[in-house]
Design a protein around this motif. Structure first.
Motif, mmCIF file in Angstrom:
data_model
loop_
_atom_site.group_PDB
_atom_site.id
_atom_site.type_symbol
_atom_site.label_atom_id
_atom_site.label_comp_id
_atom_site.label_asym_id
_atom_site.label_seq_id
_atom_site.Cartn_x
_atom_site.Cartn_y
_atom_site.Cartn_z
ATOM 1 N N PHE A 126 -42.526 -97.062 57.543
ATOM 2 C CA PHE A 126 -43.152 -98.024 56.708
ATOM 3 C C PHE A 126 -42.587 -98.097 55.155
ATOM 4 C CE2 PHE A 126 -46.175 -97.308 59.774
ATOM 5 C CZ PHE A 126 -47.241 -98.236 59.578
ATOM 6 N N VAL A 127 -42.662 -98.991 54.691
ATOM 7 C CA VAL A 127 -42.168 -99.273 53.118
ATOM 8 C C VAL A 127 -43.139 -99.826 52.204
ATOM 9 C CG1 VAL A 127 -39.697 -99.923 53.783
ATOM 10 C CG2 VAL A 127 -41.299 -101.641 53.819
ATOM 11 N N LYS A 128 -43.311 -99.175 51.074
ATOM 12 C CA LYS A 128 -44.153 -99.461 50.058
ATOM 13 C C LYS A 128 -43.931 -100.820 49.330
ATOM 14 C CE LYS A 128 -47.276 -96.829 46.611
ATOM 15 N NZ LYS A 128 -47.369 -95.708 45.990
ATOM 16 N N VAL A 129 -44.917 -101.553 49.152
ATOM 17 C CA VAL A 129 -44.496 -102.917 48.427
ATOM 18 C C VAL A 129 -45.565 -103.270 47.508
ATOM 19 C CG1 VAL A 129 -43.284 -103.771 50.409
ATOM 20 C CG2 VAL A 129 -45.768 -104.262 50.316
ATOM 21 N N VAL A 130 -45.363 -104.369 46.801
ATOM 22 C CA VAL A 130 -46.310 -105.197 45.664
ATOM 23 C C VAL A 130 -46.310 -104.336 44.606
ATOM 24 C CG1 VAL A 130 -48.417 -106.154 45.537
ATOM 25 C CG2 VAL A 130 -47.153 -106.318 47.647
ATOM 26 N N ASP A 131 -46.850 -103.011 44.442
ATOM 27 C CA ASP A 131 -47.593 -102.277 43.287
ATOM 28 C C ASP A 131 -46.939 -100.990 43.565
ATOM 29 O OD1 ASP A 131 -48.686 -101.092 41.239
ATOM 30 O OD2 ASP A 131 -50.411 -102.699 41.095
ATOM 31 N N SER A 132 -46.294 -100.438 42.821
ATOM 32 C CA SER A 132 -45.963 -98.931 43.173
ATOM 33 C C SER A 132 -47.033 -97.972 42.911
ATOM 34 C CB SER A 132 -44.569 -98.594 42.445
ATOM 35 O OG SER A 132 -44.975 -98.658 40.735
ATOM 36 N N SER A 133 -47.981 -98.534 42.013
ATOM 37 C CA SER A 133 -49.149 -97.592 41.627
ATOM 38 C C SER A 133 -50.343 -97.614 42.558
ATOM 39 C CB SER A 133 -49.764 -97.867 40.242
ATOM 40 O OG SER A 133 -50.234 -99.343 40.206
ATOM 41 N N LYS A 134 -50.184 -98.582 43.574
ATOM 42 C CA LYS A 134 -51.014 -98.759 44.735
ATOM 43 C C LYS A 134 -50.620 -98.552 46.058
ATOM 44 C CE LYS A 134 -53.881 -102.068 41.919
ATOM 45 N NZ LYS A 134 -54.614 -103.174 41.756
ATOM 46 N N SER A 135 -51.407 -98.414 47.135
ATOM 47 C CA SER A 135 -51.046 -98.023 48.313
ATOM 48 C C SER A 135 -50.760 -99.196 49.400
ATOM 49 C CB SER A 135 -51.782 -96.823 49.050
ATOM 50 O OG SER A 135 -51.383 -96.341 50.260
ATOM 51 N N TYR A 136 -49.919 -99.870 49.042
ATOM 52 C CA TYR A 136 -49.682 -101.304 49.979
ATOM 53 C C TYR A 136 -48.510 -101.043 50.686
ATOM 54 C CZ TYR A 136 -52.993 -103.485 46.849
ATOM 55 O OH TYR A 136 -54.290 -103.671 46.305
ATOM 56 N N TRP A 137 -48.469 -100.924 52.249
ATOM 57 C CA TRP A 137 -47.326 -100.615 52.960
ATOM 58 C C TRP A 137 -47.029 -101.871 54.112
ATOM 59 C CZ3 TRP A 137 -44.509 -96.028 52.124
ATOM 60 C CH2 TRP A 137 -45.210 -95.089 51.347
ATOM 61 N N LEU A 138 -45.772 -101.868 54.488
ATOM 62 C CA LEU A 138 -45.546 -102.724 55.491
ATOM 63 C C LEU A 138 -44.859 -101.887 56.699
ATOM 64 C CD1 LEU A 138 -43.860 -105.851 53.648
ATOM 65 C CD2 LEU A 138 -46.267 -105.383 54.133
ATOM 66 N N SER A 139 -45.156 -102.305 58.051
ATOM 67 C CA SER A 139 -44.165 -101.778 58.962
ATOM 68 C C SER A 139 -43.081 -102.055 59.243
ATOM 69 C CB SER A 139 -45.331 -101.839 60.314
ATOM 70 O OG SER A 139 -44.383 -101.406 61.450
ATOM 71 N N VAL A 140 -41.876 -101.143 59.106
ATOM 72 C CA VAL A 140 -40.592 -101.647 59.361
ATOM 73 C C VAL A 140 -40.360 -102.071 60.714
ATOM 74 C CG1 VAL A 140 -38.130 -100.665 59.577
ATOM 75 C CG2 VAL A 140 -39.724 -99.970 57.652
#
Length: 256
Positions: A126-140
């Motif tokens: 997974f990769v973390k996106v949008v806001d590094s301070s929050k937990s939003y992840w996309l599946s590779v």
């Protein structure tokens, strides 16, 4: 006497192994830093310019957003709106959760008017996106299924090096070194946009072997012939990725 020799030999082997382990660990850590951040782009490079994906590069259906690596889906990252009513729709992406949508602003321009979703960390597919301070992840796996791929900053810059006008060192500049480490001999300094950097495919963690051309005048603002305008050319190693995983270089994404 033999016992003393055996003890000494054991100590030499122990210290040699320890030093090797430390060196390997350091190399592993720098490689991890060099590849932890990057962008999401179409697998086929030319599709960056396709109306289907333009201008914030994303598939029509968007990407599912997870609350953690291998966690649960909490929303979708996608474009919203009707281009007939708003010609800026291709430049807008929203984090959609139920009936709520939040406009996302932090993208990276990688070419003229072409923007990529960037990621700030990677873990467990997974990769973390949008806001590094929050937990939003996309599946590779989902990214790839939709015809896209993740590319770390180091590999992206090397891949694009021949096509861009040139790379330049972030302020306050970088030191050009003989070998790919911070203790190596300094053979020059690179600062400002008169020092054009071309990357090679010779890499070592956060470092890349480069060719640096020092111009008398910037190529975009000179009447000099190219050969006449070159003041010096040097080869060496630059730390092109900083310790946070971000590029130490920039380029003119819109040309001269």
């Amino acid at each position: 006497m033999r016992n003393q020799f055996n003890i000494l030999l054991s100590l030499i082997i122990f210290f040699a192994f320890t030093m090797h382990s430390c060196q390997s660990k350091t190399e592993t850590e720098t490689e991890k830093i060099a590849t932890k951040q990057g962008i999401i782009v179409p697998k086929i490079d030319s599709l960056k310019y396709s109306e289907k994906y333009c201008c914030v590069l994303s598939p029509e259906q968007g990407f599912s957003v997870y609350d953690n690596p291998k966690g649960k889906i909490i929303g979708t990252l996608k474009r919203m709106g009707n281009i007939k009513e708003d010609n800026q729709v291709p430049y807008k992406i929203y984090l959609v959760t139920g009936d709520k949508k939040v406009k996302i602003e932090n993208f990276r321009e990688i070419s003229s008017e072409i923007f990529a979703i960037n990621y700030t960390d990677s873990a467990e597919g997974f990769v973390k996106v949008v806001d590094s301070s929050k937990s939003y992840w996309l599946s590779v796996a989902e990214i790839e299924k939709n015809g896209f791929k993740t590319v770390n900053w180091r590999d992206q810059m090397i891949e694009q090096s021949k096509g861009v006008l040139g790379y330049y060192a972030n302020e306050p500049g970088l030191r050009l070194r003989k070998e790919p480490n911070s203790k190596s001999e300094i053979i020059g300094s690179v600062r400002g946009d008169l020092f054009e950097i071309k990357l090679t495919k010779n890499i070592s963690g956060q470092w890349c072997k480069v060719k640096v051309t020092k111009y008398k005048e910037h190529p975009c603002n000179t009447d000099l012939e190219e050969a006449e305008n070159i003041e010096s050319q040097t080869e060496g190693w630059l730390k092109i990725i900083d310790d946070n995983g971000e590029p130490n270089l920039w380029s003119y994404t819109r040309g001269c």
